[in-house]
Design a protein around this motif. Sequence first.
Motif, PDB file in Angstrom:
ATOM      1  N   UNK A  88       0.790  -1.217  -0.009  1.00 32.01           N
ATOM      2  CA  UNK A  88      -0.017  -0.104  -0.040  1.00 32.01           C
ATOM      3  C   UNK A  88       0.771   1.372  -0.219  1.00 32.01           C
ATOM      4  N   UNK A  89       1.733   1.216   0.767  1.00 34.62           N
ATOM      5  CA  UNK A  89       2.876   2.261   0.616  1.00 34.62           C
ATOM      6  C   UNK A  89       3.455   2.667  -0.594  1.00 34.62           C
ATOM      7  N   UNK A  90       3.925   1.596  -1.113  1.00 34.06           N
ATOM      8  CA  UNK A  90       4.528   1.454  -2.799  1.00 34.06           C
ATOM      9  C   UNK A  90       3.644   2.118  -3.394  1.00 34.06           C
ATOM     10  N   UNK A  91       2.126   1.984  -3.490  1.00 34.29           N
ATOM     11  CA  UNK A  91       1.165   2.242  -4.357  1.00 34.29           C
ATOM     12  C   UNK A  91       1.062   3.675  -4.152  1.00 34.29           C
ATOM     13  N   UNK A  92       0.863   4.304  -2.887  1.00 37.12           N
ATOM     14  CA  UNK A  92       0.761   5.981  -2.692  1.00 37.12           C
ATOM     15  C   UNK A  92       1.929   6.451  -3.369  1.00 37.12           C
ATOM     16  N   UNK A  93       3.124   5.873  -3.307  1.00 36.60           N
ATOM     17  CA  UNK A  93       4.413   6.404  -3.756  1.00 36.60           C
ATOM     18  C   UNK A  93       4.269   6.915  -5.232  1.00 36.60           C
ATOM     19  N   UNK A  94       4.034   5.527  -5.894  1.00 36.30           N
ATOM     20  CA  UNK A  94       3.716   5.496  -7.373  1.00 36.30           C
ATOM     21  C   UNK A  94       2.403   6.292  -7.885  1.00 36.30           C
ATOM     22  N   UNK A  95       1.450   6.436  -6.854  1.00 38.75           N
ATOM     23  CA  UNK A  95       0.396   7.333  -7.540  1.00 38.75           C
ATOM     24  C   UNK A  95       0.689   8.962  -7.310  1.00 38.75           C
ATOM     25  N   UNK A  96       1.470   9.173  -6.362  1.00 42.48           N
ATOM     26  CA  UNK A  96       2.168  10.619  -6.217  1.00 42.48           C
ATOM     27  C   UNK A  96       3.120  11.042  -7.430  1.00 42.48           C
ATOM     28  N   UNK A  97       3.984   9.846  -7.746  1.00 43.44           N
ATOM     29  CA  UNK A  97       4.652   9.961  -8.816  1.00 43.44           C
ATOM     30  C   UNK A  97       3.879  10.073 -10.331  1.00 43.44           C
ATOM     31  N   UNK A  98       2.862   9.220 -10.581  1.00 41.51           N
ATOM     32  CA  UNK A  98       2.046   9.360 -11.670  1.00 41.51           C
ATOM     33  C   UNK A  98       1.415  10.975 -11.666  1.00 41.51           C
ATOM     34  N   UNK A  99       0.985  11.289 -10.837  1.00 40.27           N
ATOM     35  CA  UNK A  99       0.556  12.547 -10.522  1.00 40.27           C
ATOM     36  C   UNK A  99       1.417  13.799 -11.145  1.00 40.27           C
ATOM     37  N   UNK A 100       2.735  13.809 -10.458  1.00 39.12           N
ATOM     38  CA  UNK A 100       3.659  14.715 -10.838  1.00 39.12           C
ATOM     39  C   UNK A 100       4.225  14.312 -12.206  1.00 39.12           C
ATOM     40  N   UNK A 101       4.311  13.362 -12.687  1.00 42.01           N
ATOM     41  CA  UNK A 101       4.964  13.302 -14.037  1.00 42.01           C
ATOM     42  C   UNK A 101       3.665  12.901 -15.196  1.00 42.01           C
ATOM     43  N   UNK A 102       2.550  12.824 -14.666  1.00 41.57           N
ATOM     44  CA  UNK A 102       1.257  12.527 -15.484  1.00 41.57           C
ATOM     45  C   UNK A 102       1.426  11.308 -16.481  1.00 41.57           C
ATOM     46  N   UNK A 103       2.083  10.287 -15.786  1.00 42.90           N
ATOM     47  CA  UNK A 103       2.682   8.957 -16.426  1.00 42.90           C
ATOM     48  C   UNK A 103       1.137   8.062 -16.048  1.00 42.90           C
ATOM     49  N   UNK A 104       0.373   7.697 -17.268  1.00 42.19           N
ATOM     50  CA  UNK A 104      -0.457   6.954 -17.057  1.00 42.19           C
ATOM     51  C   UNK A 104      -0.353   5.431 -16.753  1.00 42.19           C
ATOM     52  N   UNK A 105       0.913   5.052 -17.282  1.00 40.73           N
ATOM     53  CA  UNK A 105       1.550   3.557 -17.193  1.00 40.73           C
ATOM     54  C   UNK A 105       1.601   3.265 -15.843  1.00 40.73           C
ATOM     55  N   UNK A 106       2.185   4.398 -15.027  1.00 37.04           N
ATOM     56  CA  UNK A 106       2.125   4.069 -13.565  1.00 37.04           C
ATOM     57  C   UNK A 106       1.008   3.725 -12.857  1.00 37.04           C
TER      58      UNK A 106
END
Length: 144
Positions: A88-106
Amino acid sequence: MYKSKGIQAYRKDSLKSDLASADPHRVIQLLMQGALEKLALGKGCIERSDLPGKATALTHAVEIINGLRDALDRDANPELVDNLESLYEYMVVRITEASVTKDTQIIDQVMALLLQIKGAWDQITPSRNQAGYTDQVEARVGAV
């Protein structure tokens, strides 16, 4: 526009009704489904360059996943709980990264992970679920 608001109000009331009458197992299913829906919405917002919508949807997804993490029962299976908490912590980090980079693959990757967890959760049969829930309640009552 009116119909859309009516449908949203109905869905919100329906969800509140489901949650009010749901057992803990069903609540977790609903939370996982809600997180998946918010992730899909966030992905769509990224694709449409709707930055406020993206922020709102992905923030809600993170809040739901944090709620799932907070609901973990350490007494049930500590090793499994540690693994889920890390995931779950990993998912939160990745969602935050996706939000910043606008990467839908994440977002797709996070959704795939959450779908795996949800699939395993959905495999728990109602009778097995009820027996486990009853055991937990009895153990808590006995401890008082």
